[in-house]
Design a protein around this motif. Structure first.
Motif, PDB file in Angstrom:
ATOM      1  N   VAL A 128      -9.538  -1.623  19.537  1.00 29.53           N
ATOM      2  CA  VAL A 128      -8.459  -1.976  18.645  1.00 29.53           C
ATOM      3  C   VAL A 128      -9.049  -1.513  17.188  1.00 29.53           C
ATOM      4  O   VAL A 128     -10.200  -1.361  17.243  1.00 29.53           O
ATOM      5  CB  VAL A 128      -7.922  -3.713  18.697  1.00 29.53           C
ATOM      6  N   ARG A 129      -8.135  -1.675  16.339  1.00 26.17           N
ATOM      7  CA  ARG A 129      -8.724  -1.181  15.000  1.00 26.17           C
ATOM      8  C   ARG A 129      -7.634  -2.042  13.891  1.00 26.17           C
ATOM      9  O   ARG A 129      -6.565  -2.365  14.037  1.00 26.17           O
ATOM     10  CB  ARG A 129      -8.515   0.099  14.648  1.00 26.17           C
ATOM     11  N   PHE A 130      -8.563  -2.394  12.937  1.00 23.06           N
ATOM     12  CA  PHE A 130      -7.817  -2.849  11.750  1.00 23.06           C
ATOM     13  C   PHE A 130      -7.900  -1.560  10.666  1.00 23.06           C
ATOM     14  O   PHE A 130      -8.949  -1.197  10.556  1.00 23.06           O
ATOM     15  CB  PHE A 130      -8.456  -4.139  10.865  1.00 23.06           C
ATOM     16  N   ALA A 131      -6.759  -1.439  10.064  1.00 20.54           N
ATOM     17  CA  ALA A 131      -6.557  -0.015   9.369  1.00 20.54           C
ATOM     18  C   ALA A 131      -6.143  -0.190   8.049  1.00 20.54           C
ATOM     19  O   ALA A 131      -5.064   0.275   7.743  1.00 20.54           O
ATOM     20  CB  ALA A 131      -5.902   0.892   9.980  1.00 20.54           C
ATOM     21  N   PRO A 132      -6.736  -0.655   7.017  1.00 25.00           N
ATOM     22  CA  PRO A 132      -6.459  -1.124   5.740  1.00 25.00           C
ATOM     23  C   PRO A 132      -6.357   0.112   4.769  1.00 25.00           C
ATOM     24  O   PRO A 132      -7.318   0.989   4.972  1.00 25.00           O
ATOM     25  CB  PRO A 132      -7.281  -2.091   5.017  1.00 25.00           C
ATOM     26  N   SER A 133      -5.773   0.006   3.803  1.00 28.81           N
ATOM     27  CA  SER A 133      -5.778   1.163   2.701  1.00 28.81           C
ATOM     28  C   SER A 133      -6.207   0.713   1.626  1.00 28.81           C
ATOM     29  O   SER A 133      -5.765  -0.379   1.141  1.00 28.81           O
ATOM     30  CB  SER A 133      -4.153   1.725   2.429  1.00 28.81           C
ATOM     31  N   PRO A 134      -7.335   1.346   1.078  1.00 29.93           N
ATOM     32  CA  PRO A 134      -8.081   0.851  -0.219  1.00 29.93           C
ATOM     33  C   PRO A 134      -7.260   1.092  -1.509  1.00 29.93           C
ATOM     34  O   PRO A 134      -7.964   1.392  -2.424  1.00 29.93           O
ATOM     35  CB  PRO A 134      -9.597   1.436   0.010  1.00 29.93           C
ATOM     36  N   ILE A 144     -10.827   2.984   7.554  1.00 31.45           N
ATOM     37  CA  ILE A 144     -10.153   3.126   5.995  1.00 31.45           C
ATOM     38  C   ILE A 144      -9.026   4.148   5.895  1.00 31.45           C
ATOM     39  O   ILE A 144      -9.404   5.372   5.955  1.00 31.45           O
ATOM     40  CB  ILE A 144     -11.347   3.410   5.140  1.00 31.45           C
ATOM     41  N   GLU A 145      -7.664   3.654   5.562  1.00 35.45           N
ATOM     42  CA  GLU A 145      -6.811   4.764   5.448  1.00 35.45           C
ATOM     43  C   GLU A 145      -6.450   4.933   4.178  1.00 35.45           C
ATOM     44  O   GLU A 145      -5.906   4.504   3.242  1.00 35.45           O
ATOM     45  CB  GLU A 145      -5.476   4.094   6.113  1.00 35.45           C
ATOM     46  N   ASP A 146      -7.524   6.198   3.744  1.00 34.41           N
ATOM     47  CA  ASP A 146      -7.441   6.379   2.300  1.00 34.41           C
ATOM     48  C   ASP A 146      -6.793   7.853   2.078  1.00 34.41           C
ATOM     49  O   ASP A 146      -7.419   8.621   1.040  1.00 34.41           O
ATOM     50  CB  ASP A 146      -9.012   6.430   1.715  1.00 34.41           C
ATOM     51  N   SER A 172       0.213  12.800   6.223  1.00 39.24           N
ATOM     52  CA  SER A 172       0.956  11.336   5.892  1.00 39.24           C
ATOM     53  C   SER A 172       0.440  10.406   6.532  1.00 39.24           C
ATOM     54  O   SER A 172      -0.333  10.623   7.668  1.00 39.24           O
ATOM     55  CB  SER A 172       2.438  11.664   6.129  1.00 39.24           C
ATOM     56  N   TYR A 173       1.006   8.986   6.428  1.00 44.55           N
ATOM     57  CA  TYR A 173       0.319   8.021   7.117  1.00 44.55           C
ATOM     58  C   TYR A 173       0.778   8.248   8.606  1.00 44.55           C
ATOM     59  O   TYR A 173      -0.075   8.057   9.493  1.00 44.55           O
ATOM     60  CB  TYR A 173       1.191   6.705   6.559  1.00 44.55           C
ATOM     61  N   HIS A 174       2.029   8.647   8.867  1.00 48.29           N
ATOM     62  CA  HIS A 174       2.591   8.812  10.256  1.00 48.29           C
ATOM     63  C   HIS A 174       1.648   9.701  11.070  1.00 48.29           C
ATOM     64  O   HIS A 174       1.370   9.494  12.384  1.00 48.29           O
ATOM     65  CB  HIS A 174       4.155   9.218  10.222  1.00 48.29           C
ATOM     66  N   SER A 188      -1.333  10.977  10.296  1.00 48.80           N
ATOM     67  CA  SER A 188      -2.876  10.400  10.257  1.00 48.80           C
ATOM     68  C   SER A 188      -3.108   9.336  11.560  1.00 48.80           C
ATOM     69  O   SER A 188      -3.962   9.324  12.227  1.00 48.80           O
ATOM     70  CB  SER A 188      -3.712  10.367   9.228  1.00 48.80           C
ATOM     71  N   VAL A 189      -2.103   8.534  11.439  1.00 50.49           N
ATOM     72  CA  VAL A 189      -2.161   7.446  12.098  1.00 50.49           C
ATOM     73  C   VAL A 189      -2.109   7.473  13.605  1.00 50.49           C
ATOM     74  O   VAL A 189      -3.042   7.176  14.483  1.00 50.49           O
ATOM     75  CB  VAL A 189      -1.224   6.255  11.839  1.00 50.49           C
ATOM     76  N   VAL A 190      -1.224   8.411  14.177  1.00 44.41           N
ATOM     77  CA  VAL A 190      -1.197   8.653  15.596  1.00 44.41           C
ATOM     78  C   VAL A 190      -2.696   9.641  16.131  1.00 44.41           C
ATOM     79  O   VAL A 190      -2.922   9.598  17.147  1.00 44.41           O
ATOM     80  CB  VAL A 190       0.128   9.463  15.786  1.00 44.41           C
ATOM     81  N   ILE A 226      -2.638  -3.606  17.225  1.00 40.86           N
ATOM     82  CA  ILE A 226      -2.206  -4.856  16.671  1.00 40.86           C
ATOM     83  C   ILE A 226      -2.094  -4.843  14.896  1.00 40.86           C
ATOM     84  O   ILE A 226      -2.891  -4.387  14.400  1.00 40.86           O
ATOM     85  CB  ILE A 226      -3.308  -5.994  17.042  1.00 40.86           C
ATOM     86  N   ARG A 227      -1.022  -4.844  14.690  1.00 42.23           N
ATOM     87  CA  ARG A 227      -0.602  -4.586  13.100  1.00 42.23           C
ATOM     88  C   ARG A 227       0.782  -5.561  12.835  1.00 42.23           C
ATOM     89  O   ARG A 227       1.501  -6.021  13.796  1.00 42.23           O
ATOM     90  CB  ARG A 227      -0.364  -3.214  12.787  1.00 42.23           C
ATOM     91  N   GLY A 228       1.098  -5.636  11.571  1.00 40.49           N
ATOM     92  CA  GLY A 228       2.323  -6.342  11.255  1.00 40.49           C
ATOM     93  C   GLY A 228       3.629  -5.776  11.717  1.00 40.49           C
ATOM     94  O   GLY A 228       3.734  -4.623  11.836  1.00 40.49           O
ATOM     95  N   ASP A 248       6.160  -5.385  10.095  1.00 39.71           N
ATOM     96  CA  ASP A 248       6.695  -4.648   9.177  1.00 39.71           C
ATOM     97  C   ASP A 248       6.609  -3.094   9.282  1.00 39.71           C
ATOM     98  O   ASP A 248       7.425  -2.346   8.951  1.00 39.71           O
ATOM     99  CB  ASP A 248       6.183  -4.834   7.666  1.00 39.71           C
ATOM    100  N   LEU A 249       5.805  -2.812  10.424  1.00 44.79           N
ATOM    101  CA  LEU A 249       5.683  -1.502  11.090  1.00 44.79           C
ATOM    102  C   LEU A 249       6.299  -1.076  12.360  1.00 44.79           C
ATOM    103  O   LEU A 249       5.941  -0.304  12.970  1.00 44.79           O
ATOM    104  CB  LEU A 249       3.949  -0.907  10.908  1.00 44.79           C
ATOM    105  N   PHE A 250       7.143  -2.358  12.837  1.00 51.05           N
ATOM    106  CA  PHE A 250       7.700  -2.349  14.137  1.00 51.05           C
ATOM    107  C   PHE A 250       8.541  -0.937  14.023  1.00 51.05           C
ATOM    108  O   PHE A 250       8.565   0.032  14.955  1.00 51.05           O
ATOM    109  CB  PHE A 250       8.379  -3.428  14.414  1.00 51.05           C
TER     110      PHE A 250
HETATM  111  N1  GLU Z   1      -2.971   1.371   6.465  1.00 48.41           N
HETATM  112  C1  GLU Z   1      -1.846   0.799   7.099  1.00 48.41           C
HETATM  113  C2  GLU Z   1      -1.640  -0.423   5.747  1.00 48.41           C
HETATM  114  O1  GLU Z   1      -2.530  -0.687   5.033  1.00 48.41           O
HETATM  115  C3  GLU Z   1      -1.878   0.193   8.192  1.00 48.41           C
HETATM  116  C4  GLU Z   1      -1.608   1.145   9.526  1.00 48.41           C
HETATM  117  C5  GLU Z   1      -1.542   0.530  10.827  1.00 48.41           C
HETATM  118  O2  GLU Z   1      -1.890  -0.437  11.030  1.00 48.41           O
HETATM  119  O3  GLU Z   1      -0.977   1.245  11.441  1.00 48.41           O
HETATM  120  O4  GLU Z   1      -0.417  -1.028   5.862  1.00 48.41           O
END
Ligand code: GLU
Length: 310
Positions: A15-21, A51-53, A213-215, A217-219, A231-233, A235-237
């Motif tokens: 799993v990953r936690f992927a915050p943007s700084p 780190i999603e930067d 873009s986010y879409h 890079s994330v995949v 596992i994420r919020g 809001d990204l459903f």
């Molecule tokens: N980097 C995204 C954010 O900070 C999360 C991306 C994800 O978990 O798919 O909202």
């Protein structure tokens, strides 16, 4: 084996936690980070930090440092080195090139203001303009079939543009129905959920100067890092529909998705990075303990949807 070394194997969750700084982490991030870490712990898996930067204008080294400090204070650890998306623009650019060869992207030149005025003009004439799940008007798409010579001339003139997905064409090439396995808090035990990427229209996949873009890079990173469970919020459903489409088109693995409920403020609004008082750093300074933060983030010892793999 050290707990920090990544485990591998078909049954081992990653799993990953992927915050943007681009701001300080708040209680909502604590919830995501802790749910991910707990899931890995319970299932003998690996918890990664990414780190999603890619947004070079909004990302700040100080926020990245704060992410490490906050997560360590919460008691979390992860394998080093941490992946930083800004190191991977070349890889994202290659995938964009593949989409270009497949004829699935086009340069879109309309500015935000131009989009707004077209939509306003159409709505003034009585048309209801379609909106995406986030409420933004869909891209007009008038440049989809611009002749190549005209495109080349616009690009050569230095006009700013974004690479957009030709949604209709991308959908033609994939098997329907497109689904993902959802095992989140709101709905799901791992059963297939039908994706609806067309609700987003011709989404942006890159900009002229940022080949990602986010879409996109994330995949690519979820595939490359062999993430089994995202596992994420909640809001990204809806965005998961775009992710599934890109995975199909690019031949990438699809993880199980586990969207979790968001932490909301007293008025029921989702927290944002600009609400300074729910920042983890502020709570820590106020004397909160990591256990209190976990409780405020709604982490329950028996959070079943995240207890086991599906
Ligand atoms: N980097 C995204 C954010 O900070 C999360 C991306 C994800 O978990 O798919 O909202």
């Amino acid at each position: 084996m050290s707990a920090l070394l990544p485990q591998t194997g078909p049954d081992v969750p990653v799993v990953r936690f992927a915050p943007s700084p681009n701001g300080l982490l708040h209680l909502g991030h604590a919830r995501s980070a802790l749910l991910n870490a707990r899931f890995a712990e319970r299932n003998g898996g690996t918890y990664l930090l990414r780190i999603e930067d890619i947004d070079r204008e909004r990302s700040r080294p100080a926020f990245e440092t704060a992410i490490y400090d906050d997560l360590r204070w919460l008691g979390l650890s992860w394998p080093e080195p941490v992946r930083r998306q800004s190191d991977r623009f070349e890889i994202y650019g290659q995938a964009l090139g593949e989409l270009g060869k497949l004829g699935l992207i086009y340069p879109a030149f309309l500015s935000r203001a131009e989009i707004r005025s077209r939509v306003a003009a159409a709505e003034a004439g009585g048309t209801t303009w379609p909106r995406d799940p986030d409420g933004a008007p869909l891209y007009p798409g008038t440049e989809r079939d611009m002749p190549d010579a005209q495109r080349a001339a616009r690009i050569a003139s230095g006009a700013p543009f974004a690479w957009r997905l030709d949604m209709a064409r991308a959908l033609q090439g994939i098997e329907q129905p497109l689904t993902w396995r959802e095992a989140g808090e709101e709905d799901g035990n791992g059963a297939p959920h039908t994706a609806d990427p067309s609700a987003w229209g011709d989404v942006i996949l890159a900009r002229r100067d940022t080949p990602a873009s986010y879409h996109l890079s994330v995949v690519l990173d979820d595939h490359d890092q062999k993430i089994t469970d995202v596992i994420r919020g909640q809001d990204l459903f809806a965005a998961t529909s775009i992710h599934r489409l890109l995975q199909e088109v690019l031949g990438l693995r699809a993880p199980v998705y586990r969207h979790h409920r968001l932490v909301v403020d007293e008025t029921g609004r989702k927290l944002s990075k600009s609400d300074a008082d729910t920042a983890l750093a502020a709570l820590r300074e106020d004397g909160c303990t990591p256990a209190t933060v976990a409780r405020l983030a709604g982490i329950d010892a028996d959070l079943e949807p995240f207890a086991s793999a599906v």
